[in-house]
Every structure is written in structure tokens, then in C-alpha cells.
Design an enzyme around this catalytic site. Structure first.
Site, PDB file in Angstrom:
ATOM      1  N   ASP A   1       0.138  -7.586   1.538  1.00 36.33           N
ATOM      2  CA  ASP A   1       0.581  -6.184   1.541  1.00 36.33           C
ATOM      3  C   ASP A   1       2.109  -6.079   1.491  1.00 36.33           C
ATOM      4  O   ASP A   1       2.732  -5.502   2.370  1.00 36.33           O
ATOM      5  CB  ASP A   1       0.012  -5.496   2.804  1.00 36.33           C
ATOM      6  CG  ASP A   1       0.155  -3.980   2.777  1.00 36.33           C
ATOM      7  OD1 ASP A   1       0.441  -3.432   1.697  1.00 36.33           O
ATOM      8  OD2 ASP A   1      -0.006  -3.359   3.846  1.00 36.33           O
TER       9      ASP A   1
ATOM     10  N   GLN B   1       0.493   5.665  11.509  1.00 34.45           N
ATOM     11  CA  GLN B   1       0.615   6.124  10.125  1.00 34.45           C
ATOM     12  C   GLN B   1       2.036   6.641   9.854  1.00 34.45           C
ATOM     13  O   GLN B   1       2.571   7.433  10.638  1.00 34.45           O
ATOM     14  CB  GLN B   1      -0.394   7.223   9.803  1.00 34.45           C
ATOM     15  CG  GLN B   1      -1.729   6.687   9.305  1.00 34.45           C
ATOM     16  CD  GLN B   1      -2.448   5.829  10.320  1.00 34.45           C
ATOM     17  OE1 GLN B   1      -2.451   6.156  11.494  1.00 34.45           O
ATOM     18  NE2 GLN B   1      -3.028   4.724   9.893  1.00 34.45           N
ATOM     19  N   GLY B   2       2.614   6.185   8.766  1.00 36.50           N
ATOM     20  CA  GLY B   2       3.979   6.559   8.415  1.00 36.50           C
ATOM     21  C   GLY B   2       4.976   5.456   8.733  1.00 36.50           C
ATOM     22  O   GLY B   2       6.084   5.441   8.229  1.00 36.50           O
ATOM     23  N   ASP B   3       4.558   4.528   9.610  1.00 34.31           N
ATOM     24  CA  ASP B   3       5.422   3.390   9.950  1.00 34.31           C
ATOM     25  C   ASP B   3       5.242   2.249   8.961  1.00 34.31           C
ATOM     26  O   ASP B   3       6.054   1.320   8.917  1.00 34.31           O
ATOM     27  CB  ASP B   3       5.110   2.870  11.360  1.00 34.31           C
ATOM     28  CG  ASP B   3       5.594   3.819  12.442  1.00 34.31           C
ATOM     29  OD1 ASP B   3       6.690   4.390  12.278  1.00 34.31           O
ATOM     30  OD2 ASP B   3       4.878   4.000  13.443  1.00 34.31           O
ATOM     31  N   SER B   4       4.176   2.287   8.203  1.00 38.62           N
ATOM     32  CA  SER B   4       3.881   1.210   7.258  1.00 38.62           C
ATOM     33  C   SER B   4       5.081   0.888   6.393  1.00 38.62           C
ATOM     34  O   SER B   4       5.833   1.779   5.993  1.00 38.62           O
ATOM     35  CB  SER B   4       2.727   1.601   6.338  1.00 38.62           C
ATOM     36  OG  SER B   4       1.517   1.375   6.979  1.00 38.62           O
TER      37      SER B   4
ATOM     38  N   HIS C   1       0.821  -1.224   0.000  1.00 38.93           N
ATOM     39  CA  HIS C   1       0.000   0.000   0.000  1.00 38.93           C
ATOM     40  C   HIS C   1       0.850   1.267   0.000  1.00 38.93           C
ATOM     41  O   HIS C   1       0.326   2.358  -0.231  1.00 38.93           O
ATOM     42  CB  HIS C   1      -1.025  -0.017   1.150  1.00 38.93           C
ATOM     43  CG  HIS C   1      -0.511   0.340   2.501  1.00 38.93           C
ATOM     44  ND1 HIS C   1      -0.138  -0.601   3.448  1.00 38.93           N
ATOM     45  CD2 HIS C   1      -0.317   1.530   3.088  1.00 38.93           C
ATOM     46  CE1 HIS C   1       0.252   0.026   4.544  1.00 38.93           C
ATOM     47  NE2 HIS C   1       0.153   1.314   4.351  1.00 38.93           N
TER      48      HIS C   1
END
Ligand code: ARG
Length: 271
Positions: free
Chosen positions: A134, A223-226, A88
Site C-alpha cells: 500500500d 480514516q483520513g490519516d492514511s 489506496h
């Protein structure tokens, strides 16, 4: 499949078919682990997103930014010119849209090295984070002379035992709805048993995901660690994928179960 140059595209077609078949077989074979009791309380539940980590200690942790340098996701250097991240983070983007930054702990400095991409491979079955698969691999234009992190394999079942600790790393938000971190942060997270993950997370699928976190919440990726690493036993066992809010009680974070994808990723890394 690899997007990028024409030759890379055609070169991957063979692997895509093989890989899709392999992924299908693996998904059928994987069995959920047994349930265990709730993990112990967090060492410091006040720190959402964790404490500072040294890039020298985790040299294979990379930041993925847009071409303008704005932070997007995390990633892991798994071969000198290959970065594993979440699908993603890469879906709908061209190699020219992304940059990989290695060796830079503080994103407000110019330390480390920046790499452009020549190809993006996205799991052929990926549709949505909650549907699994993912995973993506970014091919760097130039290799990095930095240590790489090995992937957990299907034999590494012990690393996935409920209650055992893992370490998540990233520059993501330090609170739900908060700001991303300028510094690389780390957080110790216990693995939660699959039946519990299934019970509290709609869409959780044990063959392709694992979940980790504390009953009381307070420590989590965000969010942003993905795309960033979840490590245990010196191996990459997970890729940060999704969650419901961040660090909420009874809402562990969800990570790609790397061992499920390792045989397929091995082919991709050789392509
Ligand atoms: N999807 C998020 C990202 O793109 C990661 C979310 C992880 N959430 C969580 N609660 N663990 O960065």
C-alpha cells in the site's frame, strides 16, 4: 507506475520491472520478529487520534487533498519533489485530481504552500490494503524548500522492536465514525509483535506491514490519516494503511513496513 506525462510513463517502465523483481525478492527475505509481552498502558487513553502537533516540529508532514481542497489523506515529504503516501489514497486518480499542502498545521487557514502533481507512482503489485504493497509516490510540479524525512532501511530492525514507541501524525478522524481534525494531531503508539498482529488482524502480513496500538485501544490513527507518517528514530518507519474500526481494544492499526520497500522506493525517488 508513474502516471502523468508520456515521457514519465516510458521513463518508469525500466524501473517497474526492476522494482517488481526487487519487491518480490524482499518479500521472500523478510522474516517476522519474535513476540513480546503487551505494551504498557497509554499515557492518555481518552484522546482518540492524539494531541496537537506543531507543523514546525514535523515539517515533512503533508496533507493530500482532492483538487477542490477537501482533505483526503496524509503524506510525507521524502525528497524535495516527492511525497510518500498510501496506494489506496492515489489509486484510480490522475495527477490533476490531487493537491499536496505543506506547512499548514490548521487546515482552515491558508498557511503553507500548495503543490500540484505531475506524476503518481503506485506499487505495481498493489490490489487492496489488506494485501499489502500500500505505497505510492506523488511527484510534485515544483519542489518544496522544506526538510525531508529519511526512510527506514532494512538495517533499521531496532526501530521495529515490539514495545518500542512510534509517533503517528495526521488530520484524520478523532473518533471512529467521527469528524476529521482541523489541526495536525500526533499520537504515541507502541509497536505490537508480529505474531499478535497476525492473531488479531485477518490479512496482516509481517513482511509488508507492522501493527501498532494499545491493548485497551483508545489511541489510534483513523480514516483520513492514511498515507501519513509513522516515525521512530528520526526516520519514516510506517505509512498509515488500515485497521478495524479505530482505537478499538485489541485492534491495533496497520502500517506499511517502510523498511521492506525502501530499496524499491529509493529507485522510484531517483526516477
Ligand atoms: N484506511 C484509513 C484511511 O484511509 C486509515 C485507517 C487506519 N485505521 C486504524 N484503525 N488505524 O485513512
Amino acid at each position: 507506475m508513474w502516471s502523468g506525462t508520456r515521457s514519465q510513463l516510458s521513463g518508469f517502465r525500466r524501473h517497474a520491472t526492476l522494482g517488481a523483481a526487487l519487491a518480490a525478492v524482499l518479500l521472500t527475505l523478510a522474516a517476522p520478529a519474535p513476540a513480546l509481552a503487551e505494551p504498557p498502558a497509554p499515557p492518555d487513553s481518552r484522546v482518540v487520534g492524539g494531541i496537537r502537533a506543531s507543523i514546525l516540529e514535523f515539517p515533512w508532514t503533508v496533507a493530500i487533498t482532492k483538487s477542490d481542497g477537501s482533505p483526503l489523506c496524509g503524506g510525507t515529504l521524502v525528497a524535495p519533489a516527492m511525497v510518500l503516501t498510501a496506494a489506496h489514497c492515489a489509486i484510480g486518480r490522475q495527477p490533476k485530481d490531487l493537491l499536496v499542502i505543506a506547512g499548514r498545521e490548521d487546515l482552515l487557514t491558508l498557511g503553507g504552500e500548495i503543490r500540484a502533481l505531475t506524476g503518481i507512482w503506485i506499487h505495481p503489485f498493489y490490489t487492496d490494503v489488506r494485501a499489502g504493497d500500500d505505497v505510492a509516490v506523488l511527484r510534485l510540479a515544483l519542489p518544496l524548500a522544506r526538510p525531508t524525512l529519511p526512510l527506514a532501511t532494512p538495517a533499521d530492525t531496532l526501530l521495529y522492536g515490539p514495545g518500542s514507541y512510534t509517533l503517528a501524525l495526521g488530520w484524520g478522524r478523532t473518533a471512529e465514525g467521527g469528524f476529521p481534525s482541523r489541526y495536525l494531531l500526533k499520537a504515541a503508539l507502541p509497536i505490537v509483535g508480529d505474531p499478535l498482529c497476525q492473531a488479531v488482524l485477518a490479512g496482516f502480513e509481517a513482511s509488508s506491514m507492522l501493527c501498532a496500538g494499545y491493548a485497551n485501544g483508545g489511541v489510534d490513527t483513523c480514516q483520513g490519516d492514511s498515507g501519513g507518517p509513522l516515525i521512530a528514530g528520526g526516520k519514516l518507519i510506517g505509512v498509515t494503511s488500515w485497521g478495524i474500526g479505530c482505537a478499538r481494544p485489541y485492534q491495533p492499526g496497520v502500517y506499511v513496513r517502510v523498511s521492506t520497500y525502501q530499496p524499491l522506493l529509493d529507485l522510484v525517488l531517483r526516477s
